[in-house]
Scaffold this motif. Structure first.
Motif, PDB file in Angstrom:
ATOM      1  N   HIS A  12      24.264   8.479 -12.741  1.00 54.48           N
ATOM      2  CA  HIS A  12      25.046   9.701 -12.534  1.00 54.48           C
ATOM      3  C   HIS A  12      24.735  10.751 -13.602  1.00 54.48           C
ATOM      4  CE1 HIS A  12      27.607   7.928 -15.610  1.00 54.48           C
ATOM      5  NE2 HIS A  12      28.212   9.100 -15.724  1.00 54.48           N
ATOM      6  N   GLN A  16      23.612  14.282 -12.425  1.00 56.13           N
ATOM      7  CA  GLN A  16      24.466  15.403 -12.790  1.00 56.13           C
ATOM      8  C   GLN A  16      23.834  16.296 -13.854  1.00 56.13           C
ATOM      9  OE1 GLN A  16      28.190  13.411 -13.647  1.00 56.13           O
ATOM     10  NE2 GLN A  16      28.701  13.287 -11.463  1.00 56.13           N
ATOM     11  N   SER A  22      26.775  16.704  -8.455  1.00 55.69           N
ATOM     12  CA  SER A  22      26.398  15.432  -7.827  1.00 55.69           C
ATOM     13  C   SER A  22      27.556  14.443  -7.846  1.00 55.69           C
ATOM     14  CB  SER A  22      25.205  14.805  -8.542  1.00 55.69           C
ATOM     15  OG  SER A  22      24.075  15.615  -8.432  1.00 55.69           O
ATOM     16  N   ARG A  23      27.604  13.635  -6.791  1.00 55.13           N
ATOM     17  CA  ARG A  23      28.627  12.611  -6.650  1.00 55.13           C
ATOM     18  C   ARG A  23      27.943  11.254  -6.559  1.00 55.13           C
ATOM     19  NH1 ARG A  23      33.584  14.290  -3.790  1.00 55.13           N
ATOM     20  NH2 ARG A  23      33.949  16.413  -4.489  1.00 55.13           N
ATOM     21  N   VAL A  24      28.482  10.277  -7.288  1.00 49.91           N
ATOM     22  CA  VAL A  24      27.872   8.952  -7.359  1.00 49.91           C
ATOM     23  C   VAL A  24      28.956   7.896  -7.188  1.00 49.91           C
ATOM     24  CG1 VAL A  24      26.619   7.325  -8.847  1.00 49.91           C
ATOM     25  CG2 VAL A  24      26.028   9.763  -8.890  1.00 49.91           C
ATOM     26  N   TYR A  26      29.214   3.886  -7.763  1.00 45.24           N
ATOM     27  CA  TYR A  26      28.597   2.656  -8.237  1.00 45.24           C
ATOM     28  C   TYR A  26      29.241   1.497  -7.485  1.00 45.24           C
ATOM     29  CZ  TYR A  26      26.540   5.117 -12.220  1.00 45.24           C
ATOM     30  OH  TYR A  26      25.802   5.945 -13.012  1.00 45.24           O
ATOM     31  N   SER A  43      32.180  11.373 -15.472  1.00 42.18           N
ATOM     32  CA  SER A  43      31.488  12.321 -14.616  1.00 42.18           C
ATOM     33  C   SER A  43      31.554  13.720 -15.221  1.00 42.18           C
ATOM     34  CB  SER A  43      32.150  12.317 -13.232  1.00 42.18           C
ATOM     35  OG  SER A  43      31.509  13.213 -12.378  1.00 42.18           O
ATOM     36  N   THR A  49      32.285  10.658 -10.054  1.00 41.12           N
ATOM     37  CA  THR A  49      31.730   9.319 -10.154  1.00 41.12           C
ATOM     38  C   THR A  49      32.851   8.335  -9.886  1.00 41.12           C
ATOM     39  OG1 THR A  49      30.173  10.057 -11.844  1.00 41.12           O
ATOM     40  CG2 THR A  49      30.521   7.698 -11.663  1.00 41.12           C
TER      41      THR A  49
END
Length: 112
Positions: A12, A16, A22-24, A26, A43, A49
């Motif tokens: 991430h 990012q 951005s979106r992550v 896990y 995040s 995140t």
């Protein structure tokens, strides 16, 4: 998929660093690894995140999870990272089918 023990830089952070929005998500099946990840990974304010305890061998549990639906818009282009995890699957687990299902998934709530 397969968060692993957090390291630097994390996925991430790389994503990012290029695109802060951005979106992550896990995904990890080991609760100890997941606890470390949740404690250490933050995040950007623009991105998001999240963490999900699930097993790669059950792709529906990932696709249908609230964490995925609340974090990712699967109607938009999405990357799947399965680095250093697929080789743990047996042929009987159908690794190609699992990855195919994850890549082809669409979140019904996000698709109009």
């Amino acid at each position: 998929m397969g968060t692993g023990i957090p390291t630097l830089p994390n996925l991430h952070e790389v994503a990012q660093g290029i695109a802060p929005e951005s979106r992550v998500v896990y995904v990890e099946n080991d609760p100890i690894v997941l606890a470390h990840a949740q404690a250490l990974l933050d995040s950007t304010p623009q991105g998001r995140t999240s963490f999900l305890q699930a097993d790669l061998r059950d792709p529906e549990s990932v696709i249908d999870s609230r964490d995925v639906r609340d974090t990712l818009d699967l109607s938009r282009p999405t990357a799947l990272s399965v680095i250093a995890v697929v080789h743990f699957l047996d042929d009987g687990d159908d690794p190609y089918g699992i990855v195919r299902r994850l890549v082809e998934s669409r979140c019904p709530a996000a698709v109009s």
